[in-house]
Design an enzyme around this catalytic site. Structure first.
Site, PDB file in Angstrom:
ATOM      1  N   GLU A 127      21.086  46.668  34.982  1.00  0.00           N
ATOM      2  CA  GLU A 127      22.388  45.977  34.995  1.00  0.00           C
ATOM      3  C   GLU A 127      22.761  45.677  36.429  1.00  0.00           C
ATOM      4  O   GLU A 127      22.322  46.380  37.336  1.00  0.00           O
ATOM      5  CB  GLU A 127      23.469  46.893  34.395  1.00  0.00           C
ATOM      6  CG  GLU A 127      23.198  47.314  32.987  1.00  0.00           C
ATOM      7  CD  GLU A 127      24.112  48.468  32.574  1.00  0.00           C
ATOM      8  OE1 GLU A 127      25.221  48.579  33.108  1.00  0.00           O
ATOM      9  OE2 GLU A 127      23.690  49.261  31.729  1.00  0.00           O
ATOM     10  N   LYS A 129      25.162  45.841  39.607  1.00  0.00           N
ATOM     11  CA  LYS A 129      26.173  46.820  40.032  1.00  0.00           C
ATOM     12  C   LYS A 129      27.375  46.048  40.573  1.00  0.00           C
ATOM     13  O   LYS A 129      27.333  45.488  41.666  1.00  0.00           O
ATOM     14  CB  LYS A 129      25.608  47.771  41.081  1.00  0.00           C
ATOM     15  CG  LYS A 129      26.591  48.876  41.436  1.00  0.00           C
ATOM     16  CD  LYS A 129      25.941  49.954  42.273  1.00  0.00           C
ATOM     17  CE  LYS A 129      26.856  51.151  42.453  1.00  0.00           C
ATOM     18  NZ  LYS A 129      28.164  50.847  42.975  1.00  0.00           N
ATOM     19  N   ASP A 131      30.877  45.161  42.143  1.00  0.00           N
ATOM     20  CA  ASP A 131      31.646  45.807  43.205  1.00  0.00           C
ATOM     21  C   ASP A 131      33.130  45.638  42.893  1.00  0.00           C
ATOM     22  O   ASP A 131      33.796  44.729  43.379  1.00  0.00           O
ATOM     23  CB  ASP A 131      31.290  45.172  44.554  1.00  0.00           C
ATOM     24  CG  ASP A 131      31.662  46.094  45.697  1.00  0.00           C
ATOM     25  OD1 ASP A 131      32.059  47.241  45.427  1.00  0.00           O
ATOM     26  OD2 ASP A 131      31.550  45.664  46.856  1.00  0.00           O
ATOM     27  N   TYR A 237      30.506  48.298  30.362  1.00  0.00           N
ATOM     28  CA  TYR A 237      29.103  48.713  30.438  1.00  0.00           C
ATOM     29  C   TYR A 237      28.822  50.095  29.861  1.00  0.00           C
ATOM     30  O   TYR A 237      27.710  50.569  29.890  1.00  0.00           O
ATOM     31  CB  TYR A 237      28.553  48.632  31.857  1.00  0.00           C
ATOM     32  CG  TYR A 237      29.399  49.258  32.945  1.00  0.00           C
ATOM     33  CD1 TYR A 237      29.641  50.620  32.987  1.00  0.00           C
ATOM     34  CD2 TYR A 237      29.928  48.454  33.955  1.00  0.00           C
ATOM     35  CE1 TYR A 237      30.404  51.182  33.982  1.00  0.00           C
ATOM     36  CE2 TYR A 237      30.695  49.016  34.971  1.00  0.00           C
ATOM     37  CZ  TYR A 237      30.928  50.382  34.980  1.00  0.00           C
ATOM     38  OH  TYR A 237      31.683  50.937  35.974  1.00  0.00           O
ATOM     39  N   LYS A 326      20.779  50.127  45.771  1.00  0.00           N
ATOM     40  CA  LYS A 326      21.775  49.435  46.592  1.00  0.00           C
ATOM     41  C   LYS A 326      21.113  48.365  47.457  1.00  0.00           C
ATOM     42  O   LYS A 326      20.065  48.607  48.070  1.00  0.00           O
ATOM     43  CB  LYS A 326      22.484  50.444  47.523  1.00  0.00           C
ATOM     44  CG  LYS A 326      23.366  51.455  46.817  1.00  0.00           C
ATOM     45  CD  LYS A 326      24.669  50.858  46.325  1.00  0.00           C
ATOM     46  CE  LYS A 326      25.762  50.874  47.314  1.00  0.00           C
ATOM     47  NZ  LYS A 326      26.673  51.921  47.414  1.00  0.00           N
ATOM     48  N   CYS A 420      43.778  48.977  83.047  1.00  0.00           N
ATOM     49  CA  CYS A 420      44.254  48.745  81.682  1.00  0.00           C
ATOM     50  C   CYS A 420      44.651  47.277  81.510  1.00  0.00           C
ATOM     51  O   CYS A 420      45.404  46.744  82.329  1.00  0.00           O
ATOM     52  CB  CYS A 420      45.440  49.657  81.418  1.00  0.00           C
ATOM     53  SG  CYS A 420      46.280  49.271  79.874  1.00  0.00           S
ATOM     54  N   CYS A 423      48.752  47.346  81.131  1.00  0.00           N
ATOM     55  CA  CYS A 423      49.704  47.747  82.178  1.00  0.00           C
ATOM     56  C   CYS A 423      49.073  47.813  83.560  1.00  0.00           C
ATOM     57  O   CYS A 423      49.739  48.167  84.527  1.00  0.00           O
ATOM     58  CB  CYS A 423      50.325  49.093  81.830  1.00  0.00           C
ATOM     59  SG  CYS A 423      49.153  50.457  81.963  1.00  0.00           S
ATOM     60  N   CYS A 438      43.824  54.979  79.165  1.00  0.00           N
ATOM     61  CA  CYS A 438      44.926  54.578  80.020  1.00  0.00           C
ATOM     62  C   CYS A 438      45.913  55.742  79.949  1.00  0.00           C
ATOM     63  O   CYS A 438      46.319  56.142  78.862  1.00  0.00           O
ATOM     64  CB  CYS A 438      45.574  53.294  79.480  1.00  0.00           C
ATOM     65  SG  CYS A 438      47.193  52.994  80.206  1.00  0.00           S
ATOM     66  N   CYS A 443      52.806  52.436  79.233  1.00  0.00           N
ATOM     67  CA  CYS A 443      51.949  51.267  78.985  1.00  0.00           C
ATOM     68  C   CYS A 443      52.441  50.544  77.718  1.00  0.00           C
ATOM     69  O   CYS A 443      52.514  51.154  76.633  1.00  0.00           O
ATOM     70  CB  CYS A 443      50.509  51.733  78.794  1.00  0.00           C
ATOM     71  SG  CYS A 443      49.429  50.453  78.164  1.00  0.00           S
TER      72      CYS A 443
END
Ligand code: IVH
Length: 690
Positions: A127, A129, A131, A237, A326, A420, A423, A438, A443
């Site tokens: 079958e 699968k 999702d 199923y 999978k 950063c 700042c 940072c 900031c």
């Protein structure tokens, strides 16, 4: 989750590498389960999650002494969300083991042959699968009376009203068996998902991430009208509990019955005797996984004959007679336009890839985290490179690496910025730390993300305080920390929001939302403060034990660590947080602005007299406790556990009215004491049975 941390704290074993790794894996898996099943917001691609579970199973197989009865390797999904009424599955809704490639599929085939007699000659049903989201739909005398999600496999969530809005699911079935439980997958067709996102964008909303999460989110709605507007669909199923129907001995008969009753059965199902054909089916579908108008992430191969299934049986997590093959995560190539750095509330500076948008694994990807400096160096991805991008049918994309042959000869390795981006203060990376920070408290990026976190659903839940509003409030200097939020006036909000072309209603709504947020439970406040390592479960435990911010702030590390389930890392982090003078100022501000810092649902500071005891409660209780849920809460509040099923480690089974027979039988078989409400009361008071 609560379960988990409690378990980690109570496992008695000499610390060793396997133990540490298993503990770490369990915590990670539980967090991912919660995010995926509980919140419909996965944190990592499916493939990464599967890898964690497999690693844990491998450790537990090698070291049976480390296996726990509630390990995620033996359990399924996540605890049901309290927003929905719990539904106990008489026949548990199991998960599936995975085969990640054909070699693992062959290994499963070998195991099947070994488990059966030579004369059995197995047939296999293949079958797709789907999702989506597994549900169990119950018909009594042909009438749809209940529909529930899988939840943790034993207890799911009641979504009957929402399931009634799904097209293709009959409300009444003439000629149905007396009791009929139909199981299958609710999904959102890709074309409907695309249409929904077109509308969403046209209305100025953010697009949904992918069909699976949208389907799950649409089904787990309080308001069935929202579900009804989403065009969900269903493939059946499997059968759950059935009585008064024809005798079914194979999957062929199962599907024939489902079809004859008018339930949707997927047309791609095929049965094979030769395993080479099973392999071919899997390989074929891997190549055409995008052909159907619904998402699939693999092929489920099951033994066709039900007697053979019974012979093989199940582990507590998954049947041995079925396997999910999978599909590998999908990969695409695109250009890495630049690498930027974003700064979060803890100050961590995270590099991320800005990509030329590319459709991969079911959605368009234009950004991907690169985690930290070492990851960028290890992958050696450089701005301008063509890079491989992967997405395992999920929301979080990953840059796998550069296509070196296509690299510009003049390209240079990327180097982490020194300052950063928000700042301009220096970015700091300490020895032995993979992350760069940072350190500036002021900031703007840190302040903004801190406030957004504070206002988020799991914390103070301030609706309407979105990113743009927060940015406006911070840039205009109206808010410097979360304490300032509660001192905002309507005029100040109008300044920010009107400049944003919005209107007065928005401001009024936001004022109301801020007002209401003054009365959130203490655990939500603790989460909102963003204390490092402190998740919702630990926050709840600490809130219950101490009852107020003041009491927590006055506690020392040892007192916090004394809570069963709280380890030294969390305890230290909490103590550090409250001894920091900046944090103390923020808390004072919250207090003086009228925010309650002492609201706890249920009991606080209760003696931990049930640590290490597992008490199962079944049936309905209407004597001393108001409900079974409350009884469970009282057990957990005392450090005990209250799982949904009886095992040999169960201390007692408490039986209320109209309890199911199966738990009683199990308790009898295992010699577990079966008691009533009076004994439960004693248990709660003195921690043991008389
Ligand atoms: S059979 C005991 N068949 O996969 C076997 N499951 O990983 C239970 N799923 O919870 C499931 N397509 O949500 C089965 N054709 C299929 C499926 C399927 C998707 C999902 C289902 C299940 C999960 C297990």
């Amino acid at each position: 989750m609560l379960f988990w941390l409690a378990k980690v704290g109570t496992v008695v074993n000499k610390p060793d590498q396997d133990y540490d790794r298993a503990t770490e894996l369990r915590i990670q898996i539980a967090a991912h389960d919660q995010a995926y099943h509980g919140l419909d917001e996965p944190l990592v691609p499916d493939a990464d999650y599967d890898e964690l579970v497999r690693e844990l199973i491998a450790i537990e197989e090698r070291r049976p002494d480390l296996a726990t009865s509630d390990s995620p390797s033996v359990s399924v999904g996540s605890e049901p969300n309290e927003m929905f009424t719990p539904v106990e599955h008489e026949v548990p809704m199991m998960s599936l083991d995975n085969a990640m490639d054909l070699k693992e599929l062959d290994a499963w085939h070998e195991r099947i042959l070994k488990g059966l007699d030579a004369s059995d000659k197995p047939k296999f049903v293949c079958e797709l699968k789907f999702d989506g989201l597994a549900v169990s739909i119950r018909y009594d005398d042909g009438e749809l009376i209940q529909a529930a999600t899988r939840g943790n496999g034993r207890v799911g969530e009641d979504v009957t009203h929402n399931v009634l809005t799904i097209r293709g699911i009959p409300h009444r079935i003439d000629g149905a068996p007396k009791i009929l439980e139909v199981r299958g997958e609710v999904y959102l067709p890709i074309s409907d998902f695309d249409e929904l996102n077109r509308q969403q964008l046209a209305n100025g909303g953010a697009p949904f991430a992918n069909p699976r999460n949208t389907a799950a989110g649409s089904l787990r709605q309080k308001d069935p009208e929202v579900t009804a507007s989403r065009n969900l669909a269903f493939w059946s199923y499997q059968l759950g509990q059935v009585s008064g129907g024809p005798v079914i001995s194979s999957s062929e008969e199962t599907f024939a019955l489902l079809e004859s009753l008018g339930l949707p059965v997927n047309p791609e199902i095929q049965e094979f005797s030769d395993f080479a054909d099973v392999r071919e089916f899997c390989e074929n579908w891997m190549g055409k996984r995008h052909e159907p108008d619904y998402e699939i992430d693999g092929v489920v191969v099951k033994l066709a004959d039900l007697t053979q299934r019974e012979k093989l049986g199940s582990t507590s997590r998954a049947p041995r007679w079925a396997i999910a093959f999978k599909f590998p995560p999908e990969e695409k190539i695109t250009r890495l336009m630049k690498i930027d750095v974003s700064v979060g509330r803890t100050g961590r500076a995270t590099p991320f890839a800005v990509l030329e948008p590319i459709f991969v694994g079911g959605s368009t990807v234009s950004m991907a985290t690169l985690h930290n400096e070492d990851q960028v160096a290890a992958k050696d991805v450089r701005p301008g490179d063509m890079v491989v991008v992967r997405k395992a049918g999920d929301v979080i994309p990953e840059v796998v690496g550069p296509v070196v042959t296509e690299r510009d000869t003049k390209s240079e390795p990327w180097s982490f910025p020194k300052t950063c981006p928000s700042c301009s203060s220096a970015l700091v990376r300490s020895d032995g730390d993979a992350n760069t920070y940072c350190l500036s408290r002021t900031c703007p990026a840190r302040v903004e993300t801190g406030i957004i976190h504070f206002a988020s659903r799991n914390a103070l839940d301030i609706e309407g305080l979105g990113e743009r509003t927060v940015r406006g409030l911070v840039t205009q200097g109206l808010v410097r920390d979360v304490g300032d939020l509660f001192g905002l006036t309507k005029n100040q909000l109008l300044e920010v929001l009107v400049a944003d072309a919005s209107n007065e209603t928005l401001v009024n709504n936001l004022m109301t939302a801020i007002n209401e947020a003054r009365e959130r439970p203490l655990s939500n406040v603790l989460i909102g403060l963003g204390i490092e390592h402190l998740g919702p479960t630990a926050a709840e435990m600490i809130a219950r034990r101490f009852g107020s911010v003041e009491a927590i702030a006055n506690a020392d590390v040892a007192e916090i660590e004394a809570i069963d389930g709280i380890g030294p890392v969390i305890a230290q982090s909490v103590a550090d947080f409250f001894s920091d003078s900046h944090n103390q100022l923020v808390i004072d501000k919250l207090k003086s602005n009228g925010v309650r810092l002492d609201l706890v649902d249920g009991e606080t500071d209760v003696p931990q007299i049930l640590v290490g005891r597992s008490v199962v409660v079944t049936g309905s209780l209407d004597g001393w406790f108001i409900s079974r849920e409350e009884a469970k809460k009282a057990i957990v509040a005392r450090g005990g556990k209250s799982p949904g099923s009886v095992s040999k480690s169960t201390y007692a089974l408490v039986v209320g009215a109209e309890a199911g027979q199966s738990k009683l039988d199990k308790a009898e078989e295992l010699g577990v004491p079966v008691v009533g409400e009076t004994e439960l009361r004693l248990l709660i008071e003195i921690g043991e049975l008389p």
